[in-house]
Design a protein around this motif. Sequence first.
Motif, PDB file in Angstrom:
ATOM      1  N   LYS A   1       2.547 -12.917  -6.599  1.00 35.69           N
ATOM      2  CA  LYS A   1       2.602 -14.085  -7.132  1.00 35.69           C
ATOM      3  C   LYS A   1       2.218 -13.627  -8.747  1.00 35.69           C
ATOM      4  O   LYS A   1       3.458 -13.842 -10.179  1.00 35.69           O
ATOM      5  CB  LYS A   1       1.992 -15.604  -6.844  1.00 35.69           C
ATOM      6  CG  LYS A   1       2.953 -16.906  -7.406  1.00 35.69           C
ATOM      7  CD  LYS A   1       4.420 -17.057  -7.359  1.00 35.69           C
ATOM      8  CE  LYS A   1       4.344 -17.951  -8.064  1.00 35.69           C
ATOM      9  NZ  LYS A   1       6.320 -17.871  -8.403  1.00 35.69           N
TER      10      LYS A   1
ATOM     11  N   GLN B   1       6.948 -12.564 -16.137  1.00 35.44           N
ATOM     12  CA  GLN B   1       7.675 -13.401 -16.940  1.00 35.44           C
ATOM     13  C   GLN B   1       6.779 -13.924 -18.355  1.00 35.44           C
ATOM     14  O   GLN B   1       7.812 -14.273 -18.908  1.00 35.44           O
ATOM     15  CB  GLN B   1       7.644 -14.550 -15.912  1.00 35.44           C
ATOM     16  CG  GLN B   1       8.390 -14.070 -14.691  1.00 35.44           C
ATOM     17  CD  GLN B   1       9.757 -15.186 -14.803  1.00 35.44           C
ATOM     18  OE1 GLN B   1       9.937 -15.669 -15.445  1.00 35.44           O
ATOM     19  NE2 GLN B   1      10.405 -14.100 -13.213  1.00 35.44           N
TER      20      GLN B   1
ATOM     21  N   HIS C   1      11.529  -4.251 -14.797  1.00 38.64           N
ATOM     22  CA  HIS C   1      11.422  -5.688 -14.067  1.00 38.64           C
ATOM     23  C   HIS C   1      12.315  -6.745 -14.304  1.00 38.64           C
ATOM     24  O   HIS C   1      12.229  -8.217 -13.211  1.00 38.64           O
ATOM     25  CB  HIS C   1      10.253  -6.701 -14.495  1.00 38.64           C
ATOM     26  CG  HIS C   1       8.717  -5.977 -15.329  1.00 38.64           C
ATOM     27  ND1 HIS C   1       8.018  -5.012 -14.405  1.00 38.64           N
ATOM     28  CD2 HIS C   1       8.489  -5.217 -16.742  1.00 38.64           C
ATOM     29  CE1 HIS C   1       6.987  -4.796 -14.673  1.00 38.64           C
ATOM     30  NE2 HIS C   1       7.451  -4.824 -15.967  1.00 38.64           N
TER      31      HIS C   1
ATOM     32  N   ASP D   1       4.214 -11.841 -10.840  1.00 38.76           N
ATOM     33  CA  ASP D   1       5.327 -11.954 -11.221  1.00 38.76           C
ATOM     34  C   ASP D   1       4.874 -12.513 -12.176  1.00 38.76           C
ATOM     35  O   ASP D   1       6.109 -12.766 -12.974  1.00 38.76           O
ATOM     36  CB  ASP D   1       6.024 -13.030  -9.920  1.00 38.76           C
ATOM     37  CG  ASP D   1       7.297 -13.374 -10.395  1.00 38.76           C
ATOM     38  OD1 ASP D   1       8.208 -12.100 -11.125  1.00 38.76           O
ATOM     39  OD2 ASP D   1       7.726 -14.624 -10.320  1.00 38.76           O
TER      40      ASP D   1
END
Length: 78
Positions: A22, A29, A70, A25
């Motif tokens: 997480k 982002q 990604h 990620d």
Amino acid sequence: MAGFMDRAKEQAQRGLAQGKAKVDDVQQQRAGAELLKKLGGAYYAQQRGSGSPQAVQSALTALESHISVHGDGFLRGV
């Protein structure tokens, strides 16, 4: 008792792995959003006469590279 400890250890390791995934990620982002912001700034500067097409192309290339590695999930929030 050892079985309980083994299961607890496995659950803790799974939780850590999920947490790390997480965090990774979220970092990707943010990196994608930053690259998109740089592209927008380069384009705006070019349109105002203080930027160059090379700066826009460089920012676009960096963004496309990030997307190829990604994915484009960060674009959904835009």
